[in-house]
Design a protein around this motif. Structure first.
Motif, PDB file in Angstrom:
ATOM      1  N   ARG A  30       0.837  -1.211   0.000  1.00 22.89           N
ATOM      2  CA  ARG A  30       0.000   0.000   0.000  1.00 22.89           C
ATOM      3  C   ARG A  30       0.875   1.267   0.000  1.00 22.89           C
ATOM      4  NH1 ARG A  30      -5.724   1.369   1.250  1.00 22.89           N
ATOM      5  NH2 ARG A  30      -5.530   3.536   0.666  1.00 22.89           N
ATOM      6  N   TYR A  31       1.908   1.298   0.872  1.00 23.68           N
ATOM      7  CA  TYR A  31       2.783   2.483   0.910  1.00 23.68           C
ATOM      8  C   TYR A  31       3.382   2.732  -0.470  1.00 23.68           C
ATOM      9  CZ  TYR A  31       2.782   2.068   6.052  1.00 23.68           C
ATOM     10  OH  TYR A  31       2.433   1.989   7.371  1.00 23.68           O
ATOM     11  N   ALA A  32       3.900   1.652  -1.074  1.00 26.88           N
ATOM     12  CA  ALA A  32       4.580   1.810  -2.367  1.00 26.88           C
ATOM     13  C   ALA A  32       3.622   2.423  -3.389  1.00 26.88           C
ATOM     14  CB  ALA A  32       5.119   0.467  -2.849  1.00 26.88           C
ATOM     15  N   GLU A  33       2.383   1.956  -3.404  1.00 33.83           N
ATOM     16  CA  GLU A  33       1.434   2.498  -4.382  1.00 33.83           C
ATOM     17  C   GLU A  33       1.086   3.945  -4.084  1.00 33.83           C
ATOM     18  OE1 GLU A  33      -1.851  -0.111  -5.218  1.00 33.83           O
ATOM     19  OE2 GLU A  33      -0.537  -1.864  -5.166  1.00 33.83           O
ATOM     20  N   GLU A  34       0.984   4.282  -2.799  1.00 30.37           N
ATOM     21  CA  GLU A  34       0.698   5.680  -2.457  1.00 30.37           C
ATOM     22  C   GLU A  34       1.880   6.580  -2.822  1.00 30.37           C
ATOM     23  OE1 GLU A  34      -2.530   5.068   1.170  1.00 30.37           O
ATOM     24  OE2 GLU A  34      -0.467   5.452   1.689  1.00 30.37           O
ATOM     25  N   GLU A  35       3.096   6.047  -2.640  1.00 31.18           N
ATOM     26  CA  GLU A  35       4.278   6.861  -2.970  1.00 31.18           C
ATOM     27  C   GLU A  35       4.377   7.092  -4.487  1.00 31.18           C
ATOM     28  OE1 GLU A  35       6.001   8.366  -0.631  1.00 31.18           O
ATOM     29  OE2 GLU A  35       5.074   7.282   1.012  1.00 31.18           O
ATOM     30  N   ILE A  36       3.891   6.127  -5.278  1.00 26.72           N
ATOM     31  CA  ILE A  36       3.928   6.317  -6.733  1.00 26.72           C
ATOM     32  C   ILE A  36       3.165   7.585  -7.110  1.00 26.72           C
ATOM     33  CG2 ILE A  36       3.016   5.415  -8.939  1.00 26.72           C
ATOM     34  CD1 ILE A  36       3.787   2.592  -7.927  1.00 26.72           C
ATOM     35  N   SER A  37       1.976   7.778  -6.513  1.00 26.67           N
ATOM     36  CA  SER A  37       1.213   8.965  -6.903  1.00 26.67           C
ATOM     37  C   SER A  37       1.899  10.242  -6.419  1.00 26.67           C
ATOM     38  CB  SER A  37      -0.237   8.873  -6.429  1.00 26.67           C
ATOM     39  OG  SER A  37      -0.263   8.783  -5.029  1.00 26.67           O
ATOM     40  N   LYS A  38       2.657  10.147  -5.292  1.00 29.19           N
ATOM     41  CA  LYS A  38       3.410  11.325  -4.839  1.00 29.19           C
ATOM     42  C   LYS A  38       4.482  11.704  -5.862  1.00 29.19           C
ATOM     43  CE  LYS A  38       2.954  10.750   0.142  1.00 29.19           C
ATOM     44  NZ  LYS A  38       3.646  10.246   1.312  1.00 29.19           N
ATOM     45  N   VAL A  39       5.196  10.675  -6.343  1.00 22.81           N
ATOM     46  CA  VAL A  39       6.266  10.950  -7.315  1.00 22.81           C
ATOM     47  C   VAL A  39       5.669  11.593  -8.562  1.00 22.81           C
ATOM     48  CG1 VAL A  39       8.048   9.933  -8.777  1.00 22.81           C
ATOM     49  CG2 VAL A  39       7.687   9.055  -6.466  1.00 22.81           C
ATOM     50  N   GLN A  40       4.542  11.042  -9.017  1.00 18.33           N
ATOM     51  CA  GLN A  40       3.941  11.588 -10.234  1.00 18.33           C
ATOM     52  C   GLN A  40       3.582  13.059 -10.048  1.00 18.33           C
ATOM     53  OE1 GLN A  40       1.095   8.425 -10.557  1.00 18.33           O
ATOM     54  NE2 GLN A  40       2.266   7.365 -12.149  1.00 18.33           N
ATOM     55  N   LYS A  41       3.129  13.385  -8.830  1.00 16.31           N
ATOM     56  CA  LYS A  41       2.794  14.781  -8.540  1.00 16.31           C
ATOM     57  C   LYS A  41       4.081  15.625  -8.518  1.00 16.31           C
ATOM     58  CE  LYS A  41       0.344  17.077  -5.015  1.00 16.31           C
ATOM     59  NZ  LYS A  41      -0.224  16.923  -3.686  1.00 16.31           N
ATOM     60  N   ASN A  42       5.115  15.077  -7.887  1.00 15.82           N
ATOM     61  CA  ASN A  42       6.395  15.807  -7.799  1.00 15.82           C
ATOM     62  C   ASN A  42       6.934  16.146  -9.179  1.00 15.82           C
ATOM     63  OD1 ASN A  42       6.268  15.389  -5.079  1.00 15.82           O
ATOM     64  ND2 ASN A  42       7.851  13.817  -5.001  1.00 15.82           N
ATOM     65  N   ILE A  43       6.841  15.167 -10.088  1.00 14.79           N
ATOM     66  CA  ILE A  43       7.431  15.366 -11.413  1.00 14.79           C
ATOM     67  C   ILE A  43       6.746  16.524 -12.111  1.00 14.79           C
ATOM     68  CG2 ILE A  43       7.785  14.331 -13.696  1.00 14.79           C
ATOM     69  CD1 ILE A  43       7.739  11.584 -12.232  1.00 14.79           C
ATOM     70  N   GLY A  44       5.400  16.601 -11.930  1.00 12.93           N
ATOM     71  CA  GLY A  44       4.633  17.631 -12.614  1.00 12.93           C
ATOM     72  C   GLY A  44       5.082  19.033 -12.282  1.00 12.93           C
ATOM     73  N   SER A  45       5.124  19.367 -11.012  1.00 11.63           N
ATOM     74  CA  SER A  45       5.187  20.792 -10.699  1.00 11.63           C
ATOM     75  C   SER A  45       6.454  21.222  -9.988  1.00 11.63           C
ATOM     76  CB  SER A  45       3.991  21.120  -9.805  1.00 11.63           C
ATOM     77  OG  SER A  45       3.995  20.230  -8.711  1.00 11.63           O
ATOM     78  N   GLU A  46       7.270  20.257  -9.544  1.00  9.75           N
ATOM     79  CA  GLU A  46       8.317  20.619  -8.600  1.00  9.75           C
ATOM     80  C   GLU A  46       9.292  21.668  -9.113  1.00  9.75           C
ATOM     81  OE1 GLU A  46       9.153  20.572  -5.285  1.00  9.75           O
ATOM     82  OE2 GLU A  46       7.144  19.794  -5.429  1.00  9.75           O
ATOM     83  N   LYS A  47       9.811  21.445 -10.332  1.00  9.65           N
ATOM     84  CA  LYS A  47      10.932  22.275 -10.783  1.00  9.65           C
ATOM     85  C   LYS A  47      10.604  23.768 -10.709  1.00  9.65           C
ATOM     86  CE  LYS A  47      13.718  18.889 -11.966  1.00  9.65           C
ATOM     87  NZ  LYS A  47      13.081  17.876 -11.116  1.00  9.65           N
ATOM     88  N   THR A  48       9.490  24.147 -11.339  1.00  9.39           N
ATOM     89  CA  THR A  48       9.147  25.569 -11.340  1.00  9.39           C
ATOM     90  C   THR A  48       8.872  26.034  -9.910  1.00  9.39           C
ATOM     91  OG1 THR A  48       6.979  24.729 -11.880  1.00  9.39           O
ATOM     92  CG2 THR A  48       8.181  25.781 -13.658  1.00  9.39           C
ATOM     93  N   LEU A  49       8.185  25.184  -9.168  1.00  9.85           N
ATOM     94  CA  LEU A  49       7.842  25.562  -7.794  1.00  9.85           C
ATOM     95  C   LEU A  49       9.082  25.866  -6.978  1.00  9.85           C
ATOM     96  CD1 LEU A  49       4.961  23.376  -6.367  1.00  9.85           C
ATOM     97  CD2 LEU A  49       5.304  25.817  -6.066  1.00  9.85           C
ATOM     98  N   ARG A  50      10.118  25.032  -7.165  1.00  8.55           N
ATOM     99  CA  ARG A  50      11.272  25.211  -6.294  1.00  8.55           C
ATOM    100  C   ARG A  50      11.917  26.566  -6.542  1.00  8.55           C
ATOM    101  NH1 ARG A  50      15.326  21.853  -7.527  1.00  8.55           N
ATOM    102  NH2 ARG A  50      13.939  20.106  -7.238  1.00  8.55           N
TER     103      ARG A  50
END
Length: 863
Positions: A815-835
């Protein structure tokens, strides 16, 4: 159950059910299991054992010709019923026995299964020294909850079947074997010893246990019953420090629950590599050895005390009264968690218990807002272990408290005692608790269960106040912000009767609250209260008994008066939060004064957090004084708060702390993490990165010790240097086998954090390392790997998480692994500009803060 199973409206909350979730029901019962007898011989070096499992079954129906037992990866050698060999099929998960004679009501069967197990995956765990960890103890222990007993013996593995049990086990000298119930016999057998334990009270299979090791035994007692602590030799003092209050706790709970401790003994066994904090096996609780405190750890660690009382409370809630199905686990977990609150009230104070409850509520609220929202009772899931979350522990505790607030103390304990007496040695569902309340008090609390137990969520209140001096009327407007505007009939509305108090502080006197109770059941309501004179402060939900979030929109004078004078610590904390949002010099002064003067350390802890939210240099001055607080929890909170204030001054203060140390491990650990956070922020006067890295490296080399708390802090500090190759190289060193486990796990997690600023080459190194670590089978390592990957910002992390989810044997890891997958997908989307934006913003905030601080000073002078 989470609504998404039936409808799609989840009000912006992620659903609890993952793909593949389905309704789960207890199987049909062929009869009553009366007794289970395991006779085992262990071969520890080979991580294997052989023996037999005998089950006595009393059929409830005629004509059953096939019995199906749960048995995973066991080597089944033969099956007999009443000494007659039977045909059987075994598919590696279920053992199907073809009965040569169909069942007859009232005619008992004795099923005897000879079997062996080699290198078990779950259920029973072999711990031994190896070349990386030569000092590891030799131990064997079991863990049955939720459905893992089937991995170590064949059984009807669901909580609805209760039976007596006995375990006879052959172990090599000098090891001892501890199990449920009473030791009825020991026999010498050459270099081996046979221990024979018998549990005469009925219990479910998931509570059967075995713990083997070369333990020191410390004996205590309660009312003539043995109370024993088993720990690794050499840790006897830690055992007394950590578990020594047990007899007093047994006395306390026996009184509260109105039912004397029901088993012949109470043993607590601290084992290595345990995969939970503790497990309440009947009369024999297993605990992680990491809960053993040394003297320094005991300064600001009450987690152990809470863990001990939690598992003990289960001996009544869970073991004496057993849940019939996993979906009702909140009944036992909520009460065990609420017993932590009760014990805090008993041992420390009412105020400390209130603060403890606030922390529980927040843990649930954070899961509700960031993970998923679900009803507390649901039978739709993939694996039962998924239910063991903050909704059943912390929210469950808050629900028990609301029941207590509804009934008042006397009736509450009457109801709890009725529930236990009526259901002792039986199984229960949520409805049985409602029935016990109604039977003993005449009160029907279904309205509360409908709102908090059978559906997800809680009310989010916004409370505004104004005073009409001409009419002497206080106006209070309450909004339930969890409901969208214009949705007044929404099913997300709560309908509650809430007390609102108006406080006046006379000189030298205790605070008087004038209290009115109002019914809040719409999205927005205004109430008018005639008062003799203007109140100094307003207390919403007097006593803070409801599970909720609160945002106060009061003027500054009222908030200040509440922070100073409200008798309830939770109300003072809400006032502190509201003041920090207002900002400015006046709020800063009020918070600084509370940090110095509030009587409860919990409030001072929270005030420190709030001070750091105010971007004024004066806030820093107020905060730093908190480092002199006698209470280690407060000092820890102050250091944590300094991480928000990334200035040369805060750097200097924290650096001094890292150098000179602190009586508390946790304060030292926090300082090591925070110095990394401050030094790595891109400020003009960026201190020499090398200087801090060198300092943290010094901590890693010199501060080994209790549970590696301090060195784990240094590792978290290194992870803040997201662009530093030197920091990364140090971290990778500490992920190697042989590094003490708590430190190694902390370092694995840190790899995720540091990854986001590293060069492509270094990112590959991190991914390679995590791929290799993901192959380790130990539960805690897998959790750490998943947590690390979830912080990353590269699609490659998703692949490693996917294979971890597919290969792990553990439902929680999956379950953790699957929840972390969606976190990574979110990170990839917006992180760079946000940082980039965030870094620019931090710099602006810094410059702005200097200007505003000067301005506030000028204004103060001109007044």
């Amino acid at each position: 159950m989470s609504k998404s199973y039936f409808d799609t409206d989840n009000n912006g909350h992620k659903p609890f059910e993952l793909p593949g979730a389905r309704p789960h029901y207890n199987p049909d019962r062929p009869g009553q299991v009366e007794h289970i007898f395991l006779d085992l011989s262990l071969d520890i070096p080979k991580e294997s054992y052989q023996g037999s499992c005998s089950i006595r079954l009393l059929p409830i129906r005629n004509g059953i010709d096939r019995l199906t037992l749960d048995a995973v990866n066991l080597n089944i050698e033969s099956v007999q019923v009443d000494d007659v060999p039977q045909n059987f099929d075994y598919d590696g998960e279920q053992l199907s026995i073809q009965l040569s004679e169909a069942t007859q009501i009232g005619k008992r069967l004795l099923i005897a299964i000879a079997y062996s197990v080699a290198k078990p995956q779950r259920g029973i765990y072999f711990i031994q020294p190896d070349k990386h960890y030569p000092n590891k103890p030799t131990q064997v222990w079991t863990q049955g909850e939720d459905e893992d007993s089937r991995f170590w013996f064949p059984c009807f593995d669901y909580p609805g079947q209760l039976s007596t049990s006995e375990i006879r086990v052959r172990v090599p000298n000098p090891l001892v074997a501890i199990s449920n119930g009473e030791l009825i016999d020991t026999t010498e057998d050459g270099d081996y010893k046979i221990y024979h334990w018998s549990q005469q009270q009925v219990h479910p299979t998931y509570l059967m246990t075995l713990a083997v090791g070369d333990f020191a035994e410390i004996r205590d007692e309660w009312n003539g019953k043995p109370v024993t602590y088993y720990v690794e030799k050499g840790r006897e003092e830690d055992a007394k420090r950590s578990m020594g209050k047990t007899p007093r706790m047994i006395e306390f709970l026996s009184q509260k629950y109105g039912y004397p401790y029901p088993f012949p003994k109470y043993a607590q066994v601290c084992v290595d590599d345990f995969i939970f904090g503790g497990m309440e096996n009947t009369s024999t609780t297993l605990l992680t050895d990491r809960c053993l405190l040394d003297e320094r750890a005991a300064l600001d660690n009450r987690n152990t005390e809470s863990l001990v009382v939690h598992e003990l409370a289960h001996q009544w809630f869970g073991d004496l009264v057993v849940i019939k199905h996993w979906s009702h686990a909140w009944i036992k977990e909520g009460m065990a968690s609420y017993s932590e609150v009760m014990w805090t009230e008993q041992e420390y104070s009412l105020e400390e218990a209130a603060y403890y409850r606030l922390l529980e509520a927040r843990r649930y609220i954070s899961e509700d807002s960031s993970r998923y929202r679900r009803p507390m009772v649901t039978h739709v899931y993939r694996e039962a272990i998924e239910l063991y979350d903050r909704h059943i522990y912390e929210k469950g505790s808050c629900v028990y408290h609301m029941i207590r607030a509804q009934l008042g103390d006397e009736l509450f304990w009457q109801a709890i005692q009725t529930f236990i007496q009526d259901n002792a040695h039986k199984t229960v569902e949520t409805i049985d608790l409602l029935r016990a309340i109604e039977k003993s008090t005449g009160r029907n609390l279904l309205f509360l269960f409908d709102q908090y137990v059978y559906r997800g969520g809680h009310p989010d209140f916004k409370v505004a106040y104004s005073w009409d001096g001409d009419a002497n009327l206080a106006k209070i407007t309450v909004t339930q912000t969890q409901v969208a505007e214009g949705k007044n009939g929404s099913k997300d509305l709560f309908d509650l009767k809430i007390p609102i108090g108006f406080g006046n502080t006379q000189q030298e006197e205790t605070v008087k609250l004038k209290t009115f109770t109002v019914r809040i059941n719409e999205r927005e309501q205004s109430f008018y209260f005639p008062l003799e004179n203007k109140p100094q402060f307003i207390s919403f939900d007097v006593g803070n008994n409801y599970l909720k979030t609160v945002t106060l929109e009061y003027p500054i004078p009222e908030l200040k008066a509440q922070l100073e004078s409200d008798p309830n610590p939770i109300s003072r904390i809400y006032a502190a939060e509201a003041l920090a949002k207002k900002g400015g010099l006046e709020a800063t002064k009020a918070l600084s004064s509370a940090l110095k003067n509030d009587s409860l350390w919990g409030v001072r802890v929270e005030v420190a957090k709030q001070l750091a939210q105010i971007n004024l240099d004066q806030a820093f001055d107020g905060l730093v004084l908190g480092l002199k607080d006698k209470n280690a929890y407060v000092r820890r909170s102050v250091v944590e708060a300094l991480a928000q204030i990334k200035t040369a001054e805060s750097y200097k203060v924290v650096r001094g702390l890292v150098q000179k140390g602190d009586p508390s491990y946790y304060v030292e650990a926090t300082a090591s993490r925070v110095i990394g956070a401050i030094a790595s922020a891109n400020l003009e006067e960026k201190p020499k990165e090398d200087k801090v890295l060198k300092q943290l490296k010094g901590v890693l080399e010199e501060k080994a010790g209790w549970n590696e708390i301090v060195r784990s802090g240094a590792v978290a500090g290194l992870a803040e240097f997201k662009t530093s190759e030197a920091a990364l190289n140090l971290l990778i060193e500490y992920t190697k086998l042989g590094v003490p486990q708590p430190l190694r796990l902390a370092t694995i997690r840190a790899l995720g954090k540091i990854s986001v600023g590293q060069s492509p080459v270094n990112l590959e190194r991190i991914l390679e390392k995590l791929t290799e670590l993901a192959k380790e089978s130990f539960f805690l390592t897998q959790v750490a790997v998943a947590a690390a990957l979830g912080q990353m910002e590269t699609p490659k992390a998703v692949g490693i998480l996917r294979s971890l989810a597919e290969q792990t044997a553990d439902g929680r890891v999956r379950r953790y692994a699957e929840e972390e997958i969606s976190k990574v997908q979110k990170n990839i989307g917006s992180e760079k500009t946000l940082r980039q934006l965030r870094e620019d913003f931090d710099q602006l905030k810094q410059q702005n803060q200097e200007l505003r601080s000067r301005l506030e000073n000028l204004e103060a002078k001109s007044k």
